[in-house]
Motif scaffolding. Structure first.
Motif, mmCIF file in Angstrom:
data_model
loop_
_atom_site.group_PDB
_atom_site.id
_atom_site.type_symbol
_atom_site.label_atom_id
_atom_site.label_comp_id
_atom_site.label_asym_id
_atom_site.label_seq_id
_atom_site.Cartn_x
_atom_site.Cartn_y
_atom_site.Cartn_z
ATOM 1 N N CYS A 139 19.041 -34.941 -7.345
ATOM 2 C CA CYS A 139 17.638 -34.942 -7.773
ATOM 3 C C CYS A 139 17.130 -36.380 -7.913
ATOM 4 O O CYS A 139 17.715 -37.185 -8.640
ATOM 5 C CB CYS A 139 17.492 -34.232 -9.119
ATOM 6 N N ALA A 140 16.041 -36.677 -7.245
ATOM 7 C CA ALA A 140 15.436 -37.997 -7.373
ATOM 8 C C ALA A 140 14.749 -38.128 -8.729
ATOM 9 O O ALA A 140 14.170 -37.156 -9.239
ATOM 10 C CB ALA A 140 14.414 -38.219 -6.261
ATOM 11 N N PRO A 141 14.788 -39.305 -9.356
ATOM 12 C CA PRO A 141 14.061 -39.508 -10.613
ATOM 13 C C PRO A 141 12.579 -39.170 -10.446
ATOM 14 O O PRO A 141 11.948 -39.549 -9.465
ATOM 15 C CB PRO A 141 14.266 -41.002 -10.894
ATOM 16 N N GLY A 142 12.059 -38.434 -11.404
ATOM 17 C CA GLY A 142 10.675 -38.004 -11.337
ATOM 18 C C GLY A 142 10.465 -36.744 -10.530
ATOM 19 O O GLY A 142 9.347 -36.228 -10.463
ATOM 20 N N GLY A 143 11.529 -36.245 -9.914
ATOM 21 C CA GLY A 143 11.424 -35.059 -9.079
ATOM 22 C C GLY A 143 11.552 -33.775 -9.868
ATOM 23 O O GLY A 143 11.497 -33.746 -11.102
ATOM 24 N N CYS A 144 11.733 -32.665 -9.124
ATOM 25 C CA CYS A 144 11.774 -31.332 -9.711
ATOM 26 C C CYS A 144 13.081 -30.626 -9.339
ATOM 27 O O CYS A 144 13.614 -30.829 -8.241
ATOM 28 C CB CYS A 144 10.605 -30.481 -9.216
ATOM 29 N N LEU A 145 13.548 -29.797 -10.249
ATOM 30 C CA LEU A 145 14.743 -28.977 -10.027
ATOM 31 C C LEU A 145 14.425 -27.557 -10.435
ATOM 32 O O LEU A 145 13.915 -27.317 -11.535
ATOM 33 C CB LEU A 145 15.917 -29.524 -10.842
ATOM 34 N N VAL A 146 14.740 -26.597 -9.553
ATOM 35 C CA VAL A 146 14.501 -25.180 -9.827
ATOM 36 C C VAL A 146 15.794 -24.426 -9.556
ATOM 37 O O VAL A 146 16.328 -24.468 -8.449
ATOM 38 C CB VAL A 146 13.366 -24.611 -8.940
ATOM 39 N N LEU A 147 16.298 -23.748 -10.584
ATOM 40 C CA LEU A 147 17.514 -22.954 -10.467
ATOM 41 C C LEU A 147 17.183 -21.492 -10.712
ATOM 42 O O LEU A 147 16.464 -21.160 -11.657
ATOM 43 C CB LEU A 147 18.552 -23.396 -11.502
ATOM 44 N N SER A 148 17.732 -20.612 -9.873
ATOM 45 C CA SER A 148 17.557 -19.187 -10.125
ATOM 46 C C SER A 148 18.760 -18.457 -9.535
ATOM 47 O O SER A 148 19.758 -19.060 -9.177
ATOM 48 C CB SER A 148 16.235 -18.687 -9.548
ATOM 49 N N GLY A 149 18.637 -17.128 -9.459
ATOM 50 C CA GLY A 149 19.787 -16.312 -9.097
ATOM 51 C C GLY A 149 20.566 -15.912 -10.330
ATOM 52 O O GLY A 149 21.666 -15.376 -10.230
ATOM 53 N N LEU A 150 20.011 -16.143 -11.509
ATOM 54 C CA LEU A 150 20.723 -15.854 -12.742
ATOM 55 C C LEU A 150 19.934 -14.893 -13.620
ATOM 56 O O LEU A 150 18.700 -14.839 -13.575
ATOM 57 C CB LEU A 150 21.007 -17.144 -13.518
ATOM 58 N N LEU A 151 20.688 -14.133 -14.392
ATOM 59 C CA LEU A 151 20.099 -13.235 -15.369
ATOM 60 C C LEU A 151 19.650 -14.028 -16.591
ATOM 61 O O LEU A 151 20.204 -15.089 -16.893
ATOM 62 C CB LEU A 151 21.121 -12.176 -15.784
ATOM 63 N N GLU A 152 18.674 -13.487 -17.313
ATOM 64 C CA GLU A 152 18.180 -14.191 -18.502
ATOM 65 C C GLU A 152 19.302 -14.410 -19.512
ATOM 66 O O GLU A 152 19.348 -15.447 -20.178
ATOM 67 C CB GLU A 152 17.022 -13.420 -19.132
ATOM 68 N N ILE A 153 20.238 -13.464 -19.609
ATOM 69 C CA ILE A 153 21.330 -13.620 -20.559
ATOM 70 C C ILE A 153 22.293 -14.730 -20.145
ATOM 71 O O ILE A 153 23.092 -15.199 -20.957
ATOM 72 C CB ILE A 153 22.112 -12.299 -20.755
ATOM 73 N N GLN A 154 22.241 -15.161 -18.875
ATOM 74 C CA GLN A 154 23.098 -16.243 -18.405
ATOM 75 C C GLN A 154 22.409 -17.602 -18.480
ATOM 76 O O GLN A 154 23.056 -18.639 -18.285
ATOM 77 C CB GLN A 154 23.510 -15.980 -16.953
#
Length: 290
Positions: A240-255
């Protein structure tokens, strides 16, 4: 329709990697995976030969006694015909609509102002119908609306599947790389890249994972599963570049809490969350310098 056979295996969370590795060695035709609200993963393997699945069932029972296996006959279907009958467009955020190619002509009339993403529904994950795919596209749309993402920025789509997220990024003026460990997914993503008129150099696709990453990106997308998201946290953060964005998914809310903790341990602040039913996306829209 002729009869084929399905082996359904439900494995506890701590057995995911062992079972995935076993299937990679034993099943050349691929399999389906479904994350359950309990944290378990359900695997489905289809085959014309019952004896081969019985052998696999015995192997799994011996090596992973906590896994629950069910073998049953099922009627083979014309899967593509079924998709054509039931596939419906999916609107994601304010900007996107995911459509199959045979509905492309309807996009301008039925969804004015939205960017159509044409996805050929095949075995690869990512038609927009799964909540995690829709969540990611919604987040991308919101980041574009907020000016956090602009044309010319770079992206990494880890676990690209059908390429739907990378295609959405490219159609919004970004350029980047899509990676997947499944060669069938890479083939499907290449087909969808071409179907959306995207140049290969704008969306570079390859088989592999974080070992292929040689740079930092303005946007990193990882729509995979909770365990690999946790284990790859240091490598993903470094991409991740500084100032950039990261989006993670594929996970349950409990995880989500456990996954977020792994990224906070790598120096990131608390994540913003977007939830759809039992599924969750973790969002960082201003990655701090490290």
């Amino acid at each position: 329709m002729k009869t084929i056979y399905r082996l359904e295996v439900t494995a506890p969370e701590d057995a995911y990697e062992r079972l995935s590795g076993l299937l990679a060695l034993e099943v050349s035709s691929g399999w389906e995976e479904e994350s359950l609200p309990t944290g378990e993963t359900r695997f489905r393997i289809h085959c014309e030969r019952e004896d081969l699945l019985r052998q696999l069932q015995a192997t799994i029972g011996h090596q992973l006694p906590d896994a629950v296996c069910v073998l049953a006959p099922v009627e083979e279907q014309d899967w593509l015909a079924a998709w054509r009958e039931f596939f419906t467009p999916v609107c994601c955020g304010s900007r996107f609509v995911v459509l199959p190619p045979w509905l492309a002509d309807q996009a301008e009339h039925d969804f004015p102002g939205r960017t159509p993403i044409l996805i050929e529904p095949k075995s690869a994950f990512g038609t927009g119908h799964h909540a995690t795919t829709a969540l990611c596209l919604h987040v991308i749309s919101d980041l574009l609306d907020a000016g956090k993402l602009t044309g010319g920025k770079s992206f990494l789509d880890l676990g690209t599947g059908s390429g739907v997220l990378g295609v959405g990024c490219c159609l919004s003026g970004l350029h980047g790389q899509g990676l997947d460990i499944d060669p069938l997914a890479v083939d499907n993503a290449q087909e969808n890249r071409q179907g959306n008129g995207i140049a290969p150099e704008a969306f570079v696709l390859a088989q592999g994972s974080m070992e292929c990453v040689q740079q930092q990106y303005d946007l990193v997308l990882a729509n995979i599963l909770a365990r690999p998201l946790t284990e790859m946290a240091p490598d993903i953060v470094r991409a991740c570049a500084p100032g950039g964005c990261l989006v993670l998914s594929g996970l349950l809310e409990i995880q989500a809490e456990g996954v977020e903790r792994a990224y906070r341990n790598c120096g990131l602040p608390a994540a913003r969350r977007m939830v759809d039913g039992e599924w969750c996306a973790l969002i960082w829209d201003d990655i701090p310098a490290r």
